[in-house]
Design a protein around this motif. Structure first.
Motif, PDB file in Angstrom:
ATOM      1  N   ASP B  13      85.999  48.241  10.561  1.00  0.00           N
ATOM      2  CA  ASP B  13      85.161  47.052  10.731  1.00  0.00           C
ATOM      3  C   ASP B  13      83.780  47.458  11.253  1.00  0.00           C
ATOM      4  O   ASP B  13      83.095  46.668  11.885  1.00  0.00           O
ATOM      5  CB  ASP B  13      85.829  46.042  11.672  1.00  0.00           C
ATOM      6  CG  ASP B  13      86.073  46.588  13.075  1.00  0.00           C
ATOM      7  OD1 ASP B  13      85.846  47.799  13.323  1.00  0.00           O
ATOM      8  OD2 ASP B  13      86.485  45.802  13.951  1.00  0.00           O
ATOM      9  N   PHE B  14      83.356  48.692  10.952  1.00  0.00           N
ATOM     10  CA  PHE B  14      82.100  49.225  11.510  1.00  0.00           C
ATOM     11  C   PHE B  14      80.858  48.786  10.740  1.00  0.00           C
ATOM     12  O   PHE B  14      79.741  48.963  11.221  1.00  0.00           O
ATOM     13  CB  PHE B  14      82.134  50.756  11.530  1.00  0.00           C
ATOM     14  CG  PHE B  14      83.176  51.355  12.438  1.00  0.00           C
ATOM     15  CD1 PHE B  14      83.744  50.626  13.475  1.00  0.00           C
ATOM     16  CD2 PHE B  14      83.569  52.680  12.262  1.00  0.00           C
ATOM     17  CE1 PHE B  14      84.693  51.189  14.306  1.00  0.00           C
ATOM     18  CE2 PHE B  14      84.522  53.249  13.104  1.00  0.00           C
ATOM     19  CZ  PHE B  14      85.075  52.511  14.122  1.00  0.00           C
ATOM     20  N   LEU B  16      78.074  49.063   7.523  1.00  0.00           N
ATOM     21  CA  LEU B  16      77.338  50.226   7.016  1.00  0.00           C
ATOM     22  C   LEU B  16      75.907  50.257   7.542  1.00  0.00           C
ATOM     23  O   LEU B  16      75.095  51.054   7.087  1.00  0.00           O
ATOM     24  CB  LEU B  16      77.343  50.223   5.485  1.00  0.00           C
ATOM     25  CG  LEU B  16      78.725  50.442   4.852  1.00  0.00           C
ATOM     26  CD1 LEU B  16      78.670  50.247   3.341  1.00  0.00           C
ATOM     27  CD2 LEU B  16      79.250  51.842   5.177  1.00  0.00           C
ATOM     28  N   LEU B  40      87.470  52.656   1.620  1.00  0.00           N
ATOM     29  CA  LEU B  40      88.124  51.433   1.128  1.00  0.00           C
ATOM     30  C   LEU B  40      87.183  50.256   1.359  1.00  0.00           C
ATOM     31  O   LEU B  40      86.759  49.598   0.435  1.00  0.00           O
ATOM     32  CB  LEU B  40      89.459  51.208   1.821  1.00  0.00           C
ATOM     33  CG  LEU B  40      90.554  52.172   1.395  1.00  0.00           C
ATOM     34  CD1 LEU B  40      91.869  51.820   2.080  1.00  0.00           C
ATOM     35  CD2 LEU B  40      90.737  52.126  -0.122  1.00  0.00           C
ATOM     36  N   THR B  41      86.881  49.993   2.605  1.00  0.00           N
ATOM     37  CA  THR B  41      85.817  49.056   2.943  1.00  0.00           C
ATOM     38  C   THR B  41      85.503  49.256   4.414  1.00  0.00           C
ATOM     39  O   THR B  41      86.357  49.717   5.180  1.00  0.00           O
ATOM     40  CB  THR B  41      86.201  47.581   2.686  1.00  0.00           C
ATOM     41  OG1 THR B  41      85.046  46.758   2.976  1.00  0.00           O
ATOM     42  CG2 THR B  41      87.330  47.113   3.586  1.00  0.00           C
ATOM     43  N   HIS B  42      84.268  48.936   4.789  1.00  0.00           N
ATOM     44  CA  HIS B  42      83.888  48.951   6.202  1.00  0.00           C
ATOM     45  C   HIS B  42      83.434  47.579   6.644  1.00  0.00           C
ATOM     46  O   HIS B  42      82.826  47.426   7.698  1.00  0.00           O
ATOM     47  CB  HIS B  42      82.830  50.026   6.437  1.00  0.00           C
ATOM     48  CG  HIS B  42      83.340  51.375   6.071  1.00  0.00           C
ATOM     49  ND1 HIS B  42      84.286  52.019   6.812  1.00  0.00           N
ATOM     50  CD2 HIS B  42      83.109  52.165   4.988  1.00  0.00           C
ATOM     51  CE1 HIS B  42      84.608  53.163   6.218  1.00  0.00           C
ATOM     52  NE2 HIS B  42      83.910  53.276   5.115  1.00  0.00           N
ATOM     53  N   ALA B  43      83.759  46.574   5.830  1.00  0.00           N
ATOM     54  CA  ALA B  43      83.310  45.211   6.079  1.00  0.00           C
ATOM     55  C   ALA B  43      84.438  44.302   6.543  1.00  0.00           C
ATOM     56  O   ALA B  43      84.333  43.080   6.419  1.00  0.00           O
ATOM     57  CB  ALA B  43      82.652  44.655   4.818  1.00  0.00           C
ATOM     58  N   VAL B  44      85.513  44.873   7.071  1.00  0.00           N
ATOM     59  CA  VAL B  44      86.504  44.032   7.718  1.00  0.00           C
ATOM     60  C   VAL B  44      85.779  43.231   8.805  1.00  0.00           C
ATOM     61  O   VAL B  44      84.986  43.810   9.558  1.00  0.00           O
ATOM     62  CB  VAL B  44      87.639  44.890   8.346  1.00  0.00           C
ATOM     63  CG1 VAL B  44      88.609  44.022   9.131  1.00  0.00           C
ATOM     64  CG2 VAL B  44      88.355  45.684   7.266  1.00  0.00           C
ATOM     65  N   PRO B  45      85.993  41.917   8.891  1.00  0.00           N
ATOM     66  CA  PRO B  45      85.299  41.166   9.942  1.00  0.00           C
ATOM     67  C   PRO B  45      85.613  41.779  11.309  1.00  0.00           C
ATOM     68  O   PRO B  45      86.771  42.157  11.559  1.00  0.00           O
ATOM     69  CB  PRO B  45      85.871  39.748   9.805  1.00  0.00           C
ATOM     70  CG  PRO B  45      86.342  39.651   8.393  1.00  0.00           C
ATOM     71  CD  PRO B  45      86.821  41.040   8.042  1.00  0.00           C
ATOM     72  N   PRO B  46      84.616  41.890  12.196  1.00  0.00           N
ATOM     73  CA  PRO B  46      84.823  42.605  13.454  1.00  0.00           C
ATOM     74  C   PRO B  46      86.114  42.205  14.159  1.00  0.00           C
ATOM     75  O   PRO B  46      86.343  41.039  14.427  1.00  0.00           O
ATOM     76  CB  PRO B  46      83.580  42.235  14.276  1.00  0.00           C
ATOM     77  CG  PRO B  46      82.519  41.997  13.251  1.00  0.00           C
ATOM     78  CD  PRO B  46      83.237  41.405  12.067  1.00  0.00           C
ATOM     79  N   GLN B  47      86.957  43.201  14.396  1.00  0.00           N
ATOM     80  CA  GLN B  47      88.161  43.060  15.223  1.00  0.00           C
ATOM     81  C   GLN B  47      89.232  42.158  14.615  1.00  0.00           C
ATOM     82  O   GLN B  47      90.145  41.742  15.310  1.00  0.00           O
ATOM     83  CB  GLN B  47      87.749  42.604  16.638  1.00  0.00           C
ATOM     84  CG  GLN B  47      86.916  43.693  17.311  1.00  0.00           C
ATOM     85  CD  GLN B  47      85.803  43.200  18.198  1.00  0.00           C
ATOM     86  OE1 GLN B  47      85.508  42.020  18.238  1.00  0.00           O
ATOM     87  NE2 GLN B  47      85.166  44.114  18.895  1.00  0.00           N
ATOM     88  N   ILE B  55      93.900  44.047   3.478  1.00  0.00           N
ATOM     89  CA  ILE B  55      93.165  44.864   2.500  1.00  0.00           C
ATOM     90  C   ILE B  55      93.835  46.225   2.341  1.00  0.00           C
ATOM     91  O   ILE B  55      94.042  46.719   1.231  1.00  0.00           O
ATOM     92  CB  ILE B  55      91.683  45.012   2.930  1.00  0.00           C
ATOM     93  CG1 ILE B  55      90.990  43.635   2.897  1.00  0.00           C
ATOM     94  CG2 ILE B  55      90.958  46.019   2.048  1.00  0.00           C
ATOM     95  CD1 ILE B  55      89.565  43.645   3.422  1.00  0.00           C
ATOM     96  N   HIS B 180      92.952  35.667   2.063  1.00  0.00           N
ATOM     97  CA  HIS B 180      91.744  36.483   1.889  1.00  0.00           C
ATOM     98  C   HIS B 180      90.796  35.765   0.936  1.00  0.00           C
ATOM     99  O   HIS B 180      91.229  35.135  -0.027  1.00  0.00           O
ATOM    100  CB  HIS B 180      92.148  37.836   1.292  1.00  0.00           C
ATOM    101  CG  HIS B 180      91.028  38.806   1.175  1.00  0.00           C
ATOM    102  ND1 HIS B 180      90.421  39.387   2.268  1.00  0.00           N
ATOM    103  CD2 HIS B 180      90.363  39.289   0.092  1.00  0.00           C
ATOM    104  CE1 HIS B 180      89.463  40.206   1.860  1.00  0.00           C
ATOM    105  NE2 HIS B 180      89.402  40.154   0.541  1.00  0.00           N
ATOM    106  N   ASP B 182      87.557  36.712  -1.483  1.00  0.00           N
ATOM    107  CA  ASP B 182      86.800  37.881  -1.929  1.00  0.00           C
ATOM    108  C   ASP B 182      85.340  37.517  -2.189  1.00  0.00           C
ATOM    109  O   ASP B 182      84.898  36.398  -1.929  1.00  0.00           O
ATOM    110  CB  ASP B 182      87.475  38.549  -3.139  1.00  0.00           C
ATOM    111  CG  ASP B 182      87.259  37.806  -4.437  1.00  0.00           C
ATOM    112  OD1 ASP B 182      86.489  36.834  -4.483  1.00  0.00           O
ATOM    113  OD2 ASP B 182      87.868  38.230  -5.435  1.00  0.00           O
TER     114      ASP B 182
END
Lengths: 268, 268, 268
Positions: B13-14, B16, B40-47, B55, B180, B182
């Motif tokens: 969730d970091f 980019l 995979l993704t770094h856009a998981v909503p924070p926490q 995902i 989810h 998208d």
């Protein structure tokens, strides 16, 4: 000094909505398809040299010796500003001569800078708008393939210098500022752990603007849900956060917001 | 069981905008520059542990056996929550012991979990705020280089479990929910194709909240421009979409919005 | 014609918030873990075929010969639209038969198109919603591993054609339009440098809608801070920019906004 390395990192303000970054990688891989390329970030706010310099200098220490770091935050592209290379004890930095490379060079053990003068290393015709593609990426790729810095261009006597803001010491108080806001809304400051007494951490009081936050906690989760806290963050500096929230929102704070640490006594 | 593999995937969730992800890659490549890393993704909503778990569990089945999946959605970083490794039939999962790895472990054939206890595998000093860099990335890199799970730490009797929401069956109705949304505004639900009669698909009626959508269509383009539709989506579950539009906007829906499928008769 | 190449580029409208792109990479690496994958962009506006075609055709010239470019902007996924491959002098293009590949194929020296008919190359079961994962990625990976185009499917007599908007010539005036807005708010037009007199550049006058901008400058930094300018941009076409600002905002302009260049006299 270090073994030949084929790793290049990229930091730009180009964003990922266009193919600018992808095209730089194409240029690099056309020169040598075995080069590894790692993105640091492409979300530096447009033309914010200081923001790019901050992210770069925090990141370089975690890469292998010999890595080539390519940074393109370049509002002066096409003007008289020079394209440069900085040799350091731990690797090479490539980018525009506008200061963006300097804090990272200091961290990596700066030796000397060279101008990128050898046009044989460039992609022709060289545009006036996209030296990331036409100058910096091909130069970095050739360096990654073993071209020596001497073949790139002569040593420069002086380059454009840039220093990140340094906190001021005022008796028991250290007056710093927010230098970066991360995705979580954490406020990263320029007050280094080295400037603080080691033990006990509670003998320190952190404030943002005129709002006291309290002492340094060990972890985000040591604060109550939704409460603000100060701690030593991921880059070794004081950071102000909100447990599962955004300190940037709570304090309407951003780069330049003053942060003060009062040291209540010397180490026990 | 499977040949040594040098592929590591990253899910965080970091975001980019910072160099957090780039730095994790630097740490991995410093341990072994031949490791392949896939985002995979770094856009998981924070926490949002549940969103990250969803995902991850949908993605793991598409990677080679032996892949090491590293997932860092970690609100408890630095606290007593343990860093863990889960061994499965198809590869390894590395991340915090907060449940984020569990649904993926079930998909991959879970065997047992271990605590990451061997500090020789970490990057020192270990911060209290960024175990992605200091604990998880170096541990995953060492595992990718052939360090065996036994050398990482002892087997755990129990870890924090997490289950994705499961639909309830109520006679001819299956009561599920959106899990989810998208990028296209498609609403992915937790109602699996396996729960539905195979033929004919038209003997099913899908509703969101109290609005009936109709039966399952085969493709997005089977609906009229701007019209809503239900179909079996990319992860094998019922999905509600709008042809060339956003179902999330049209129905003001998101994770948790109820979706019902009424099966009008058993398979022909 | 060219040596076997293991480089695949990806361009989609999937965004990076989901694992769609990561999963396509998993599918590729499961077929051959040595394939290199480079992202062009995944931020094509949803289902905007023309926008994707524009970015792709500008990017392909910078990649090594033999590269396989995979483009998935695919509103007709699952319908009767065919999955295709285009062979060119400089590499392969893979994607849906909706025109997204055509401008790039023209740049690369188009030869002929084939339908992706050999289902042995697909990932089964093939979904109706995600051919990027189930059809295009595995086909591209097999091509990268040496499967010949003949084995993929038969040559097609005709495919769906798409042309980027072409400027009209009207005496001394060239009437073009904005075709792309980049991250900086620069307005990229379809008026190529080839259509303009070489020297002296100042004998040209650029206007956007009815607002005159002036002649072509060499670099962004030749304009005053905050002032608009026209110049030859990174893709070899006329571009309208604002020094350290956004031309898109200043002129409320975007794709389709008319741009005119009046050539005041022929080359000196």
């Amino acid at each position: 000094v270090f073994q030949r390395c084929r790793l290049i990192t990229l930091l730009t303000d180009f964003g990922l909505d266009d193919a600018y970054v992808g095209v730089m990688k194409g240029v690099i891989l056309r020169i040598n398809p075995d080069i590894r390329v790692v993105d640091l970030t492409h979300a530096v706010p447009p033309q914010q040299i200081l923001a790019g310099a901050f992210i770069l200098c925090n990141a370089v220490g975690f890469f292998p010796d010999g890595t080539i770091h390519l940074a393109v935050v370049d509002p002066g592209v096409g003007s008289a500003r020079r394209p440069i290379l900085i040799e350091t004890d731990r690797g090479l930095l490539v980018g525009p001569d506008n200061g963006v490379l300097c804090p990272a060079a200091a961290v990596m053990g700066r030796r000397h800078a060279r101008v990128l003068a050898n046009e044989e290393l460039f992609l022709h015709p060289v545009s006036h708008t996209f030296h990331g593609r036409d100058v910096f990426a091909p130069a970095a790729a050739h360096l990654a393939c073993g071209v020596t810095p001497e073949k790139v261009g002569p040593v420069l006597d002086a380059i454009v210098e840039l220093q990140l803001p340094v906190p001021r010491r005022n008796g028991a108080a250290i007056a710093g500022e927010v230098v970066h806001v991360d995705r979580f809304g954490n406020l990263v400051t320029n007050i280094s752990a080295d400037a603080l007494p080691r033990f006990p951490a509670r003998q320190v009081c952190v404030s943002i603007s005129t709002t006291p936050i309290g002492t340094l906690l060990a972890t985000y989760s040591a604060a109550a849900e939704g409460a603000p806290l100060a701690l030593l963050g991921s880059w070794g500096t004081v950071e102000i956060a909100v447990r599962n929230g955004s300190a940037a929102k709570m304090f309407a704070a951003g780069p330049g917001t003053p942060v003060t640490v009062v040291v209540e006594s010397r180490d026990a």
